[in-house]
Design a protein around this motif. Sequence first.
Motif, PDB file in Angstrom:
ATOM      1  N   THR A 105       0.847  -1.199   0.000  1.00 15.96           N
ATOM      2  CA  THR A 105       0.000   0.000   0.000  1.00 15.96           C
ATOM      3  C   THR A 105       0.877   1.241   0.000  1.00 15.96           C
ATOM      4  N   ASN A 106       0.257   2.382  -0.215  1.00 16.89           N
ATOM      5  CA  ASN A 106       0.982   3.653  -0.259  1.00 16.89           C
ATOM      6  C   ASN A 106       1.496   4.047   1.110  1.00 16.89           C
ATOM      7  N   SER A 117      -0.604   3.367   8.763  1.00 10.56           N
ATOM      8  CA  SER A 117      -0.063   2.009   8.663  1.00 10.56           C
ATOM      9  C   SER A 117       0.066   1.653   7.189  1.00 10.56           C
ATOM     10  N   ILE A 118       0.964   0.738   6.929  1.00 10.64           N
ATOM     11  CA  ILE A 118       1.112   0.215   5.574  1.00 10.64           C
ATOM     12  C   ILE A 118       0.947  -1.288   5.626  1.00 10.64           C
ATOM     13  N   GLN A 119       0.526  -1.845   4.502  1.00  6.52           N
ATOM     14  CA  GLN A 119       0.394  -3.294   4.376  1.00  6.52           C
ATOM     15  C   GLN A 119       1.226  -3.741   3.193  1.00  6.52           C
ATOM     16  N   PHE A 120       1.722  -4.942   3.286  1.00  2.34           N
ATOM     17  CA  PHE A 120       2.515  -5.530   2.208  1.00  2.34           C
ATOM     18  C   PHE A 120       2.255  -7.023   2.221  1.00  2.34           C
ATOM     19  N   ASN A 133       2.292  -2.669   9.343  1.00  2.00           N
ATOM     20  CA  ASN A 133       3.075  -1.949  10.333  1.00  2.00           C
ATOM     21  C   ASN A 133       2.641  -0.491  10.387  1.00  2.00           C
ATOM     22  N   GLY A 134       2.620   0.038  11.581  1.00  2.00           N
ATOM     23  CA  GLY A 134       2.320   1.449  11.765  1.00  2.00           C
ATOM     24  C   GLY A 134       1.799   1.729  13.151  1.00  2.00           C
ATOM     25  N   PRO A 135       1.820   2.996  13.548  1.00  2.00           N
ATOM     26  CA  PRO A 135       1.376   3.348  14.903  1.00  2.00           C
ATOM     27  C   PRO A 135      -0.112   3.093  15.150  1.00  2.00           C
ATOM     28  N   SER A 136      -0.929   3.192  14.129  1.00  2.00           N
ATOM     29  CA  SER A 136      -2.368   3.013  14.349  1.00  2.00           C
ATOM     30  C   SER A 136      -2.759   1.562  14.608  1.00  2.00           C
ATOM     31  N   GLY A 156      -8.200  -2.920  -1.900  1.00  2.71           N
ATOM     32  CA  GLY A 156      -8.009  -1.482  -2.132  1.00  2.71           C
ATOM     33  C   GLY A 156      -6.844  -1.182  -3.043  1.00  2.71           C
ATOM     34  N   ASN A 157      -6.484   0.098  -3.032  1.00  2.59           N
ATOM     35  CA  ASN A 157      -5.416   0.554  -3.916  1.00  2.59           C
ATOM     36  C   ASN A 157      -4.049   0.164  -3.383  1.00  2.59           C
ATOM     37  N   THR A 158      -3.234  -0.323  -4.274  1.00  2.00           N
ATOM     38  CA  THR A 158      -1.837  -0.602  -3.958  1.00  2.00           C
ATOM     39  C   THR A 158      -0.976   0.184  -4.933  1.00  2.00           C
TER      40      THR A 158
END
Length: 163
Positions: A105-106, A117-120, A133-136, A156-158
């Motif tokens: 993700t962006n 947060s980002i997802q991969f 990963n991310g604080p949220s 969603g958008n990647t």
Amino acid sequence: MVSERVRRSSSSTLLTAGALALTVFLAGCTAPAEPTATPTPSATASAETPAAPLTYQPDAGAEGNLDYFNQVNTQTLAANAEADGRAFIDGLVTAGFDKAAMEVTNDTTTIGNKADSIQFSVKMGDNCLIGQNGPSVGGYHSTVAAALGTGKCLVGNTRAIDW
């Protein structure tokens, strides 16, 4: 006669209470019990064979590579606590995962703010290794999930992995 019975009953009660108090007092004065020895394992019994290092297992599928996926991503975060999507993808590629099977993700929102947060992900057969990963979301998390009906792993958008 009634007063004689009351006096005997009171005396008897006092004697019983006194005997109980003396017993409790004397119990506290006794020597502590000797400690018992607890057997300890011998040096040969406690020596363990070190675990083999984790490696990428292309035929093990997503479940079989989850621990390795986590190890790689944890190392990425240890090197850079603010790792972005590219850092995760690059770490996974270096570790042997197929870049063509990845999504991310962006790193920023549509108005240019840093994403909470980002997802991969890495698609392996019909399943996906997914990291976030991310604080949220309270830091790094991962899971194995079935691929979506679209054949992708993330909703969603990647962004294009074109580097």
